[in-house]
Design an enzyme around this catalytic site. Structure first.
Site, PDB file in Angstrom:
ATOM      1  N   CYS A 253      -7.963   2.380   6.786  1.00 15.10           N
ATOM      2  CA  CYS A 253      -7.304   2.740   5.535  1.00 15.10           C
ATOM      3  C   CYS A 253      -8.090   2.194   4.340  1.00 15.10           C
ATOM      4  O   CYS A 253      -8.524   1.038   4.344  1.00 15.10           O
ATOM      5  CB  CYS A 253      -5.884   2.184   5.531  1.00 15.10           C
ATOM      6  SG  CYS A 253      -5.017   2.399   3.976  1.00 15.10           S
TER       7      CYS A 253
ATOM      8  N   SER B 122       1.853  -5.390   3.167  1.00 14.44           N
ATOM      9  CA  SER B 122       3.288  -5.338   3.450  1.00 14.44           C
ATOM     10  C   SER B 122       4.072  -6.393   2.664  1.00 14.44           C
ATOM     11  O   SER B 122       5.227  -6.678   2.975  1.00 14.44           O
ATOM     12  CB  SER B 122       3.533  -5.515   4.955  1.00 14.44           C
ATOM     13  OG  SER B 122       2.918  -6.694   5.430  1.00 14.44           O
TER      14      SER B 122
ATOM     15  N   SER C 268       1.824 -10.448  10.020  1.00 11.96           N
ATOM     16  CA  SER C 268       1.105  -9.301   9.458  1.00 11.96           C
ATOM     17  C   SER C 268      -0.390  -9.425   9.741  1.00 11.96           C
ATOM     18  O   SER C 268      -1.047 -10.361   9.280  1.00 11.96           O
ATOM     19  CB  SER C 268       1.338  -9.222   7.941  1.00 11.96           C
ATOM     20  OG  SER C 268       0.409  -8.355   7.332  1.00 11.96           O
TER      21      SER C 268
ATOM     22  N   THR D  52      -6.032   0.969  11.629  1.00 13.37           N
ATOM     23  CA  THR D  52      -6.200   1.265  10.204  1.00 13.37           C
ATOM     24  C   THR D  52      -6.455   0.020   9.363  1.00 13.37           C
ATOM     25  O   THR D  52      -7.054   0.109   8.290  1.00 13.37           O
ATOM     26  CB  THR D  52      -4.981   2.009   9.642  1.00 13.37           C
ATOM     27  OG1 THR D  52      -3.815   1.185   9.752  1.00 13.37           O
ATOM     28  CG2 THR D  52      -4.743   3.318  10.379  1.00 13.37           C
TER      29      THR D  52
ATOM     30  N   CYS E 161       0.855  -1.180   0.000  1.00 16.32           N
ATOM     31  CA  CYS E 161       0.000   0.000   0.000  1.00 16.32           C
ATOM     32  C   CYS E 161       0.897   1.238   0.000  1.00 16.32           C
ATOM     33  O   CYS E 161       2.126   1.134   0.101  1.00 16.32           O
ATOM     34  CB  CYS E 161      -0.899   0.005   1.244  1.00 16.32           C
ATOM     35  SG  CYS E 161       0.037   0.076   2.801  1.00 16.32           S
TER      36      CYS E 161
ATOM     37  N   GLU F 192       0.642  -1.011  16.022  1.00 16.61           N
ATOM     38  CA  GLU F 192      -0.055   0.217  15.619  1.00 16.61           C
ATOM     39  C   GLU F 192      -1.033   0.658  16.696  1.00 16.61           C
ATOM     40  O   GLU F 192      -1.089   1.837  17.064  1.00 16.61           O
ATOM     41  CB  GLU F 192      -0.802  -0.006  14.304  1.00 16.61           C
ATOM     42  CG  GLU F 192      -1.597   1.211  13.863  1.00 16.61           C
ATOM     43  CD  GLU F 192      -2.655   0.900  12.826  1.00 16.61           C
ATOM     44  OE1 GLU F 192      -3.782   1.406  12.971  1.00 16.61           O
ATOM     45  OE2 GLU F 192      -2.350   0.164  11.872  1.00 16.61           O
TER      46      GLU F 192
ATOM     47  N   HIS G  70       5.625  -5.558   8.569  1.00 15.32           N
ATOM     48  CA  HIS G  70       5.509  -6.948   8.988  1.00 15.32           C
ATOM     49  C   HIS G  70       5.729  -7.898   7.815  1.00 15.32           C
ATOM     50  O   HIS G  70       4.815  -8.583   7.350  1.00 15.32           O
ATOM     51  CB  HIS G  70       4.150  -7.197   9.655  1.00 15.32           C
ATOM     52  CG  HIS G  70       4.122  -6.782  11.092  1.00 15.32           C
ATOM     53  ND1 HIS G  70       2.964  -6.510  11.780  1.00 15.32           N
ATOM     54  CD2 HIS G  70       5.134  -6.591  11.984  1.00 15.32           C
ATOM     55  CE1 HIS G  70       3.265  -6.173  13.028  1.00 15.32           C
ATOM     56  NE2 HIS G  70       4.554  -6.222  13.171  1.00 15.32           N
TER      57      HIS G  70
ATOM     58  N   HIS H 163       4.266   1.366  11.606  1.00 11.00           N
ATOM     59  CA  HIS H 163       3.207   1.216  12.601  1.00 11.00           C
ATOM     60  C   HIS H 163       3.179   2.346  13.621  1.00 11.00           C
ATOM     61  O   HIS H 163       2.219   2.487  14.368  1.00 11.00           O
ATOM     62  CB  HIS H 163       3.374  -0.115  13.344  1.00 11.00           C
ATOM     63  CG  HIS H 163       3.292  -1.308  12.461  1.00 11.00           C
ATOM     64  ND1 HIS H 163       4.410  -1.988  12.029  1.00 11.00           N
ATOM     65  CD2 HIS H 163       2.245  -1.948  11.905  1.00 11.00           C
ATOM     66  CE1 HIS H 163       4.044  -2.986  11.249  1.00 11.00           C
ATOM     67  NE2 HIS H 163       2.743  -2.988  11.150  1.00 11.00           N
TER      68      HIS H 163
END
Length: 273
Positions: free
Chosen positions: A186, A257, A214, A158, A12, A122, A38, A70
């Site tokens: 997100c 990720s 992740s 997110t 992303c 995060e 991650h 994060h």
């Protein structure tokens, strides 16, 4: 066997930005505080390029600390400065928004609820920005048990599944007469989850590629598992031919990720079967 890639998959914007920032400081004197993203393979590649990693500031005597995607709490910035180290901030802009939204709510007297995973870095960073006064809620039961309060402010991790956010918020709507909901999920996360769901409904097997550590990749795997046979892998080496017996279509998605080169390796291996 037909190999189909999800419409939205892989890095992303926030991850691309973090990796770019890390590479710009690959001088052998920089390190990330915790894994920058991650994905173990990407972290190892950065190490080989000159960006180390530490979990403990006490182990760093000089150089540059790169804040991972994060994010961290404000006290970490203060500690880095106190030690005379340089700071490079690679916090995802969406995470930064969630941090500052939570801080604003707390500063204005709201009881802050963070919807997300308690142990996710995060979420921990967002919690720190509320002066450690927020409540982290992971599920509907915890939301039901949340007490009444004069002012309630809600933010989210997110990478939280949008549907989970909605379900949990419904249980919080009667907890206060003054509620502010800041939906900090997100868009990239929603896109990947929707695309994975649509693809899983049209293939025989799904491969979800990304770090086992992740959260957003794990969520993709759970979504796909509810629809068709699914395997969560980190690299092409984990793929077993027997997974595809009588399989006509295999779908591939990847967490936010997961690097493009890993996705390509997985796709090529599938195409050769």
């Amino acid at each position: 066997m037909e190999v189909i890639l999800a419409e939205h998959l892989g890095f992303c914007y926030g991850v691309k930005r973090a990796i770019k920032i890390a590479k710009q400081h690959a001088d052998g004197k920089s390190c990330t505080l915790g894994p920058i993203i991650h994905n173990p393979q990407m972290v190892e590649r950065l190490k080989n390029e000159g960006v180390g990693m530490t979990e403990d500031l006490n182990s760093v005597g000089e150089g540059t600390i790169i804040i991972r995607s994060h994010g961290v709490g404000p006290q970490i910035y203060e500690e880095i400065q106190r030690r005379g180290l340089n700071i490079v901030d690679a916090t995802c802009t969406h995470v930064k928004k969630a941090q500052l939204s939570a801080k604003e709510l707390a500063d204005n007297g709201y009881s802050v609820v963070i919807i997300g995973e308690k142990n996710h870095p995060e979420v921990k960073s967002i919690f720190e920005w509320t002066d450690k006064k927020a409540t982290i809620i992971q599920n509907e039961t915890e939301a039901e048990n949340f007490p009444q309060c004069p002012k309630l402010g809600i933010v989210s991790q997110t990478t939280l599944a949008a549907e989970n956010f909605k379900k949990i918020v419904l249980h919080l709507l009667d907890k206060s007469k003054d509620i502010r909901i800041l939906r900090t999920i997100c868009t990239a996360t929603e896109q990947r989850q929707k695309a994975a769901m649509e693809l899983a409904a049209n293939v025989d097997v799904m491969l979800v590629v990304g770090g086992k550590n992740s959260a957003n990749t794990t969520k993709l795997a759970k979504i796909c598992e509810s629809i068709c046979k699914t395997y969560h892998i980190e690299t092409a080496e984990e793929i077993s031919p027997e997974w595809f017996n009588q399989c006509k279509k295999v779908g591939i998605t990847a967490g936010a990720s997961t690097p493009d080169w890993i996705i390509r390796e997985v796709s090529l291996k599938c195409q050769m079967m």
